[in-house]
Each structure stands twice: as C-alpha cells, then as structure tokens.
Scaffold this active site. Structure first.
Site, short mmCIF file in Angstrom:
data_model
loop_
_atom_site.label_atom_id
_atom_site.label_comp_id
_atom_site.label_asym_id
_atom_site.label_seq_id
_atom_site.Cartn_x
_atom_site.Cartn_y
_atom_site.Cartn_z
N ASP A 1 0.76 -1.23 -0.04
CA ASP A 1 -0.02 0.13 -0.04
C ASP A 1 0.97 1.15 0.01
OD1 ASP A 1 -3.27 0.37 1.64
OD2 ASP A 1 -2.18 1.72 0.06
C1 GLC Z 1 -4.71 4.00 0.12
C2 GLC Z 1 -5.46 2.92 0.28
C3 GLC Z 1 -5.52 1.83 -0.75
C4 GLC Z 1 -5.45 2.44 -2.22
C5 GLC Z 1 -4.15 3.06 -2.23
C6 GLC Z 1 -3.85 3.80 -3.45
O1 GLC Z 1 -3.76 4.54 1.01
O2 GLC Z 1 -5.14 2.25 1.67
O3 GLC Z 1 -6.64 1.20 -0.55
O4 GLC Z 1 -5.74 1.70 -3.12
O5 GLC Z 1 -3.85 4.03 -1.18
O6 GLC Z 1 -4.85 5.03 -3.77
#
Ligand code: GLC
Length: 748
Positions: free
Chosen positions: A311
């Site tokens: 993430d």
């Molecule tokens: C965010 C979220 C994740 C998302 C990613 C990209 O922090 O936790 O669910 O897909 O970043 O936006």
C-alpha cells in the site's frame, strides 16, 4: 569479441550467415518473441535482456502527483518529470489521477508513448486506480453505491453488475489495474473503512469479492483490453484495537483463519491477478514485512502467485511510522524477503536506490529480483499491454450512459434497508400534502456518493455528476402533487434557530430527516465516539417535538448510534453511501414504487461499548438495535415446512438437501433474502451461535408459495479451521436455522 564475430560473419556465404545470426539471436536470448508465443517464453526472453536498474524500475510504482504540473492528481503532465521517472528511473507503473475521460486517454497515451518509444526495451506501463464504486475518478463516470450499501442487497448479481459497469467505463482509458475489491471484514464498527467492505460476514465478503473479480477480469466487458483486479488489504487490516485506521491489530491465528482469510481465499480461487498488502501491523509485526503472513499464508497456504503490491509508501512507513525496522534499507530488505513484488513508493525514488544497493552488495540476489519482475511482466503480458497499450477515445458513450445510471439506481434500490416502519407509515400510498426534506444530506450529491468520488474525500458539489438528483429533487419528482420543501442544515446540525426549524416542521405533514456522516477516507474518518453527533440528535428531537411524523434516512459509512432518538422515528432507512442513483431509489421506496429488499450486512449496535458481530460465542450476548440480516419489506413472507433429507450423516462427503417453502402473504411482488445459518452445538474450539452458510434473493409474487431446496456438503459447510489452518469436522449435533425455523442434524 564483437570484432572477432564481425570478421567471422563477413567471410560467410549468405545461408551460413543467416544460420549464424539465428544462432546468435538464440544465444543472446533476444530472439524476436511474437504475440503468439507462450507468455512465459515472452517473459523470459525479455527478462534476459533487462539490466538490474530496468528490473528494479518495474518493481516501482509512482503517484501521478509526482509527475504532474500541479503536483496533484490532475492530469496535467510535466514532460521533464515523467521522462525522469520513465526513462531515467525505468519506473514501470503509476497510480491515481482524476479528470475527464478525454484527459485520461491523452495523459495515459503520452505516458505509454514515452515508455514504449523512448526506453531501451519499450516495456509498457501499468496504470493503477481506485475505481472502488464505479469509474469514480473519471468526471463522466457512473458513481455506484459503495460496498457497504451494495452488500446489503445480499445479491452477488448486483456486485457483478457493478463490476461490469466499472470495467466498461475504465477499460478504454488505459487504467488496467484497479485496486478493488476491498475484502477486509467489516466487523469493527468504529473502523473508518467499514463502508468500503462487504460487511461483517466472511462468506458474504468472499462471494461478493469473487463475483466482482470474475466479472471485472472477464475480457468480454473490457474488450479489446484486459483488466486486473486487486484483493485488498491482505490481511487483518479491518480490526484495529483502537478502531482507528492503520493502528495495531491483535488477531490470533484462530480468528485469522476462521474469519479474515476466507474472503482472500475466495478471491484467489476466483483468479484475482493481484493483491495489496495491509498497511497495519498484526500481533506486533507490520504486515509488509511479515514473512509469516505474506510468504507463508498468502503464497504457500493460499497458493497466490500473482503480483503482490504494497500500500502507499508502506515500506518507508514500516521504519518511519511503525518503528518496525532499523532503517528504510532494513524495511526494504525484509519486505522483499516477505514477498513484495511492487512498491507503491508514490513520491520517492529511495526504493530504487536502496534496492540497487542491496543487490550490488549481495544482500538480495538478482534471482529474487527476477522472481518479482517475472510476475510483473507476466501480468503485463496477460493484460495485453505489449500488444495493445494505448487508450482510446472513440467510444465515449460507454462512460456515464443512461443505461449505467439506471443500473446504479437498481443497485441502490436492491440494497437500501428499511430498518423500521412503525404502523406501516411506509409506503406513502396517500401522498402527503406537504413534505419537508432536511438534514445534512437533504440537497447534496456529494453526501450520497461518499468519498473516493473524483477526489479522495469526495469532490465538491459542483464537480459531482450533472445527471444526478439530490434527495430533495428526487422526492419532489416522486410526489408531484405534494408541496415538497427543503430546510437546509449542515452536518454539525447548527441551524439559525430551533424555533425556525420547529415551526417549519409543524407546517408540514411529513419530515424526511437525513442524518449520518459526511464523506471521509481512511484515517480522516477516525472516531472515538460511535454515537450520532449531538447536533444531529438535537435536530431529531426537535422534529419529534413538532409532532409531525418523521422518517430518518441514514447516509453514513458505519452504524452511528441512534439509540436515544430511534423511538422518535416512524420509519428508518439505511442507505450507506447509495451513489448516483441513490436519491431516486430512496424516493421510490418512500412512495412504494420500490418494495425494499435490503438486509443489514453488519450488526447495528445499541451501545457504544458493546459492538460484537453476530457470529459471537455462546458465552456472550449481542445487544444490537438491529441484527445482522435485519431488514423489512412491504411484503410479508412466511416460511414453512422446513425439512432435511436426513437427520444424521456418517459420511461428510455425502450431500444433504434442505427443503422449505416461502409464501408472499402480501398483495405486491417482493424480493426475500434467504439466509441459512447453522450452529455446531459443542466444539473443542468454541463455536459461534450462528454462522451463515447460504444467502440468496428470490422474487415472490403476491400469494405465491415457492419451494426452496439447498444442497449442503457437510464436510465443507460444517468444518472449521484450527490455528494451524487444519480443517476440523467434529461429530455431534448441528442446528440448521432458516426463516425462524430450526432442524437438527447429527454427525455420527
Ligand atoms: C490508500 C489505500 C488503498 C489504495 C491506495 C492507492 O492508502 O489504503 O486502499 O488503493 O492508497 O490509492
């Protein structure tokens, strides 16, 4: 050497020279691979030609905000910045932007052209996006209900419909990687991402997640493109001790295997191509560096061999925020050992530098790098990016069509839950003469679409879809003979004067009072008090004081407590974040044009300190305002004649059948959600008082009785995993519970 080969080559006859060149090409591995070659052959052929820097670049994902003029998600490219990323740093993937369909196509075209024409090997880019409730980062996109709403439909067809609409509206714009579905369990009602989940039940989460993945990755809808889904966030993200996003969770393996893992198992069985890791830490180990959870549970036990993505900035965060590493280099090394393939580094090239250092010093082998790059290239080949990398703008009518808006409305109609209907005030057959619509979401599109709508926290009103009604507008349309008026309030419930509001309520025959939560995302939605805000409860009390009948419409991402004000409501609807068709769906339910069929996919607590899911243990007791599976209809359904093919079994592999009848006693067609639960009466690992083993939705005409037959495989249905993930089936009594009826079954 090259000089020697040239001399050798010069003195050859043509045929000999041809054979020699072919031989050389094979040696160098750059024998031109063709689209008809097997993917693994194309991968190996390309991998052999790549430098270490090019390989590490493929493992790096950068945010658009790092390469655009405004340093944000808007699609205004900075050619120098994105050549630095693509040509100098060999970055293979980007994420997250917002804009019109045309801007998306132009932006991604420009990026791909640089990657394909200005780099040595021309490897196409993989663009990631969070299209979690429709093509929600495209201006013209259809904003669908968020998952917590959709899950209350208890209909996987609705989820498949959502996936199809999203795929069709995403595919042409070059975003081949969708960071959806969320498969975390919505069992902690304080958690700010509950609305992104399919609720608290692992079977509902698993079956709805699998339905999304199968449909979204089916090339029929996205032709000539192919799309990748992403099961997120593996694992144990949704039950932090504090209820706050990304804070530590303490989850015993027993709970992990029984509840958190099944949705991801179902996703992998459905063929999900990628998985994103949980940003949090579980039992003291940040999941991004957990070999136990990533290499062990995900790769070995669940057999996932697709691309594993971090993430956002989460390798850095292991060091900087979790303090779970001695340096960013230590965190990087451990994340790679844990099995990470792509780092969503977002706005830093540190990952690239650290990785090169780790390989050149011999701490990480190039063979380990090749493992990840092979998975990444295999994904890009599977998605057809080498053969069809460029977006297109010639089919704009596929995005934001009337057909898709109709589908969004149907999804909302099937999902909104009628929680209370005192004295059957609903449906409003006798059209009230004067209707007041009020509360924070009375005249707002933003509140109905929720977060992740063109902006992370939801775009401002003026940027919300033009072809969308607010609740006030939809009710005004639905009740043409009524005088429908609006009393604007905002979320904090502050109004000019209580007297003014009270007087207005008294001047009407019915009050539609919206309450709940304005859009929030991730940590921005952290709360420590589950109660509905005091100001909104004040509004509810004033409305009650007016003596005018009042209907609550709950627009929220989680079950904010309404315990003290629930008695004042004549009727209550839960809509979650119902999306672009939400207002029309709510109006249709109020008028009776739509017979509500939603059921709660989560438990709605009575008290802030007692928030346990329905599958609690015998020596516990749930005290909810509304239970999991609760929901009213305008029809009355009667269950009868429950029977089972045999009341005992000795062979767990012999299927059983369960039969029962359902009758619609009302005078209008209605859809009934059939929920099958069972309870294992005794177990060496204590068993839940109820566990869902079946859900489906059936349409029953007035007066009609339908026979229902369920087939059950005892071994699969009644066994449970122990903390070693060994499935256990214990002899003894099982109670089957359906429609208020029970029948016993004994494993001899
Ligand atoms: C965010 C979220 C994740 C998302 C990613 C990209 O922090 O936790 O669910 O897909 O970043 O936006």
């Amino acid at each position: 050497m090259i000089g020697y080969i040239c001399k050798l080559h010069a003195g050859m006859k043509p045929i000999t020279r041809f054979i020699f060149l072919v031989f050389l090409a094979f040696l160098s591995g750059c024998f031109p691979q063709t689209p008809s070659d097997p993917i693994d052959k194309r991968v190996d052929s390309l991998l052999q030609q790549m430098t270490l820097q090019e390989k590490i670049g493929q493992m790096t994902q950068i945010c658009f905000s790092e390469i655009t003029m405004g340093g944000d998600k808007n699609l205004v490219m900075d050619p120098d910045l994105f050549r630095e990323a693509i040509v100098s740093n060999h970055v293979g993937s980007f994420l997250s932007g917002t804009g019109s369909a045309a801007d998306w196509a132009d932006f991604v075209y420009a990026l791909q052209r640089v990657a394909i024409e200005e780099t040595r090997l021309g490897i196409p880019l993989l663009i990631g996006i969070d299209h979690v409730h429709g093509a929600n980062y495209v201006d013209e996109g259809t904003m669908l209900p968020h998952n917590i709403t959709l899950s209350c439909s208890f209909d996987t067809d609705m989820v498949s419909m959502a996936a199809k609409v999203t795929a069709i509206e995403t595919a042409d714009l070059g975003m081949a990687w969708n960071f959806a579905p969320v498969l975390d369990l919505g069992k902690n009602v304080y958690w700010p991402r509950l609305y992104e989940t399919f609720g608290e039940d692992p079977m509902v989460c698993g079956e709805m997640g699998a339905a999304f993945i199968r449909t979204y990755q089916d090339p029929v809808h996205s032709y000539p493109y192919r799309l990748a889904a992403c099961a997120k966030h593996f694992i144990g993200y949704s039950d932090p001790k504090s209820g706050w996003d990304r804070t530590p969770a303490e989850i015993p393996d027993q709970i992990m295997y029984e509840y958190h893992m099944p949705p991801f198992r179902d996703a992998i069985e459905a063929g999900v191509l990628t998985v994103m890791v949980n940003s949090g830490e579980v039992n003291g180990v940040p999941v991004h560096v957990s070999e136990r959870l990533l290499q062990g549970m995900l790769r070995q036990e669940l057999g996932f061999d697709g691309v594993l993505l971090t993430d956002i900035k989460d390798i850095q965060k292991v060091y900087e925020e979790h303090h779970g590493a001695f340096s960013e280099k230590d965190a990087t090394l451990r994340a790679i050992h844990a099995g990470i393939d792509v780092s969503m580094a977002c706005n830093s090239y540190d990952f690239i530098e650290i990785m090169e250092e780790l390989v050149l010093e011999g701490t990480i082998s190039e063979a380990r790098i090749d493992e990840s790059v092979r998975r990444i290239l295999r994904l890009k080949f599977k998605l057809g990016l080498f053969d069809n990398p460029y977006p297109r703008k010639d089919r704009p009518d596929r995005i934001g069509s009337e057909e898709h808006l109709e589908k969004a409305t149907i999804m909302a109609e099937e999902s909104i839950v009628l929680l209370k209907n005192e004295n059957e005030i609903l449906p409003l057959n006798n059209e009230p003469a004067r209707i007041l619509v009020t509360g924070f979401a009375a005249n707002s599109k933003k509140m109905l679409n929720g977060a992740w709508t063109l902006e992370w926290l939801g775009a401002e009103e003026e940027r919300q879809p033009a072809n969308m009604k607010t609740l006030f507008e939809a009710i005004d349309d639905e009740f043409p003979k009524a005088q429908v008026s609006l009393f604007e309030t905002c979320l904090d419930g502050s109004i000019d004067s209580d007297i003014d509001f009270l007087r207005t309520c008294r001047q009407n025959d019915l009050i539609i009072l919206t309450m709940g939560e304005e859009p929030y995302s991730e940590f921005r939605g952290n709360i420590s008090d589950l109660n509905m805000t005091g100001e909104q409860k004040h509004l509810a009390r004033l409305a009650a004081e007016s003596g005018t009948p009042v209907i609550y419409v709950l627009i929220q991402g989680r079950p904010r407590l309404i315990t003290g004000i629930e008695p004042f409501a004549d009727a209550i609807l839960f809509a979650g974040y119902p999306g672009q068709g939400g207002a029309c769906a709510i109006a249709g339910i109020l008028s009776g044009r739509v017979n509500p069929s939603g059921r709660l996919s989560f438990s709605y607590p009575l008290y802030p300190g007692h928030t346990i899911p329905y599958y609690h243990k015998a020596f516990d007791r749930a005290e909810n305002l509304y239970d999991f599976g609760h929901g009213l209809s305008y029809s009355t359904f009667e269950y009868d004649n429950l029977r089972i093919s045999q009341d005992s079994f000795t062979n767990p592999d012999t299927n059983l059948t369960i039969h029962f009848d359902i009758t619609n006693l009302s005078d209008m067609p209605g859809k009934e959600v059939v929920l099958g639960f069972f309870r294992q009466e005794k177990g060496h690992i204590t068993r839940p008082v109820r566990q869902l083993f079946h859900f489906s939705k059936v349409l029953i005409d007035p007066g009609e009785t339908i026979p229902v037959t369920l087939t059950v495989h005892p071994g699969k249905t009644f066994s449970y995993p122990n903390k070693h993930n060994e499935m256990i089936l214990e002899k003894g009594v099982f109670t089957i519970m359906i429609g208020g009826m029970e029948v016993s079954l004994t494993y001899l």
